[in-house]
Scaffold this motif. Structure first.
Motif, short mmCIF file in Angstrom:
data_model
loop_
_atom_site.label_atom_id
_atom_site.label_comp_id
_atom_site.label_asym_id
_atom_site.label_seq_id
_atom_site.Cartn_x
_atom_site.Cartn_y
_atom_site.Cartn_z
N THR A 187 8.10 44.14 -4.30
CA THR A 187 8.87 45.38 -4.52
C THR A 187 8.10 46.35 -5.42
O THR A 187 8.04 47.55 -5.15
CB THR A 187 10.25 45.06 -5.14
N ASP A 226 21.38 48.07 1.48
CA ASP A 226 22.63 48.24 0.74
C ASP A 226 22.75 49.63 0.12
O ASP A 226 23.84 50.05 -0.26
CB ASP A 226 22.77 47.18 -0.36
N PRO A 278 11.29 48.23 2.39
CA PRO A 278 12.30 47.17 2.30
C PRO A 278 12.08 46.24 1.12
O PRO A 278 10.96 46.02 0.69
CB PRO A 278 12.14 46.43 3.63
N ALA A 327 14.23 42.61 -0.85
CA ALA A 327 15.35 41.66 -0.89
C ALA A 327 15.36 41.04 -2.28
O ALA A 327 14.49 40.24 -2.62
CB ALA A 327 15.17 40.59 0.18
N THR A 339 18.13 40.25 -6.05
CA THR A 339 19.44 39.76 -6.49
C THR A 339 19.96 40.67 -7.59
O THR A 339 19.21 41.00 -8.52
CB THR A 339 19.32 38.31 -7.01
N GLN A 346 9.06 38.10 -4.81
CA GLN A 346 9.91 39.22 -4.40
C GLN A 346 9.69 40.44 -5.31
O GLN A 346 9.59 41.57 -4.83
CB GLN A 346 11.39 38.81 -4.45
N PRO A 402 22.99 38.94 -3.35
CA PRO A 402 21.77 39.45 -2.70
C PRO A 402 21.89 40.95 -2.48
O PRO A 402 22.96 41.45 -2.12
CB PRO A 402 21.75 38.71 -1.35
N LYS A 403 20.81 41.66 -2.71
CA LYS A 403 20.77 43.10 -2.47
C LYS A 403 19.47 43.44 -1.75
O LYS A 403 18.40 42.97 -2.14
CB LYS A 403 20.80 43.89 -3.79
N THR A 404 19.59 44.26 -0.72
CA THR A 404 18.40 44.74 -0.03
C THR A 404 18.42 46.27 -0.07
O THR A 404 19.42 46.88 -0.46
CB THR A 404 18.34 44.27 1.44
N ASP A 405 17.33 46.86 0.36
CA ASP A 405 17.25 48.32 0.43
C ASP A 405 18.35 48.88 1.34
O ASP A 405 18.85 49.98 1.12
CB ASP A 405 15.87 48.76 0.93
#
Length: 199
Positions: A141, A56, A41, A43, A45, A137, A51-54
């Motif tokens: 990632t 999406d 996962p 979170a 941008t 963040q 906002p974009k997460t996995d």
């Protein structure tokens, strides 16, 4: 045809089918990164400030590439190859290619704002998604995807470089790692790998 002959014919047909299926499986093989502790996962941008997460990207394949917009040569070269490869795949198989999302994750959140990313990613492929975020963040990632990014000491003029890994990871629709894409061998080789693994 008696019952014994029918049974033999059915058995032979089953064996032939099994051999054909085994041949198909052998051609494709197991994904090289199957079971690797890569991904997870996040979170961040995107280049439009959204906002974009996995989540999406669930249900789609992702090409994950980590770099930064001030990169003098490596990142633009690699992204150009990845963009060319995806265009080749789009031309040969539009339906499968539509399931692939190229993603550029910045390892330089200090300079790579959404606005900076927007101009940058547009140069390589119209569907390339640029992602940035807070230093925490990005660090999280980068670690989850087995990549690396380290800001170097500032230069005399105040600028700086970011030392980073050079990976293009193909991630599956369920978030599973599939393969490293051979951008160093050119767009044709990358397109062939996409054709091999994308269903």
């Amino acid at each position: 045809m008696n019952e014994v002959s029918k049974t033999r014919a059915a058995t032979i047909a089953c064996l032939l089918l099994a051999l054909v299926l085994a041949g198909c499986s052998a051609d494709r093989g197991e994904p090289p990164l199957k079971g690797a502790a890569i991904g997870g996962p996040f979170a961040l941008t995107d280049q439009d400030g959204r906002p974009k997460t996995d989540r999406d990207f669930a249900g789609r394949y992702r090409i994950m590439y980590f770099g930064f917009t001030h990169c003098p040569d490596v990142c633009p070269t690699d992204l150009a190859i990845l963009g060319q490869a995806l265009r080749r795949f789009e031309k040969s198989d539009p339906a499968r290619a539509a399931r692939v999302v190229p993603v550029f994750v910045s390892v330089d959140p200090e300079r790579d704002t959404p606005a900076v990313l927007k101009d940058y990613v547009a140069a390589f492929h119209p569907r390339l998604v640029g992602l940035t975020g807070t230093p925490a963040q990005i660090a999280d990632t980068v670690k989850r995807y087995g990549a690396y990014g380290q800001k170097e000491a500032p230069e005399a003029g105040g600028g700086y470089n970011v030392n980073h890994s050079r990976l293009a990871e193909l991630i599956g629709p369920g978030g599973e790692p599939i393969a490293l894409l051979p951008y160093d061998k050119g767009a044709e080789a990358v397109a062939a790998e996409l054709d091999r693994w994308v269903e």
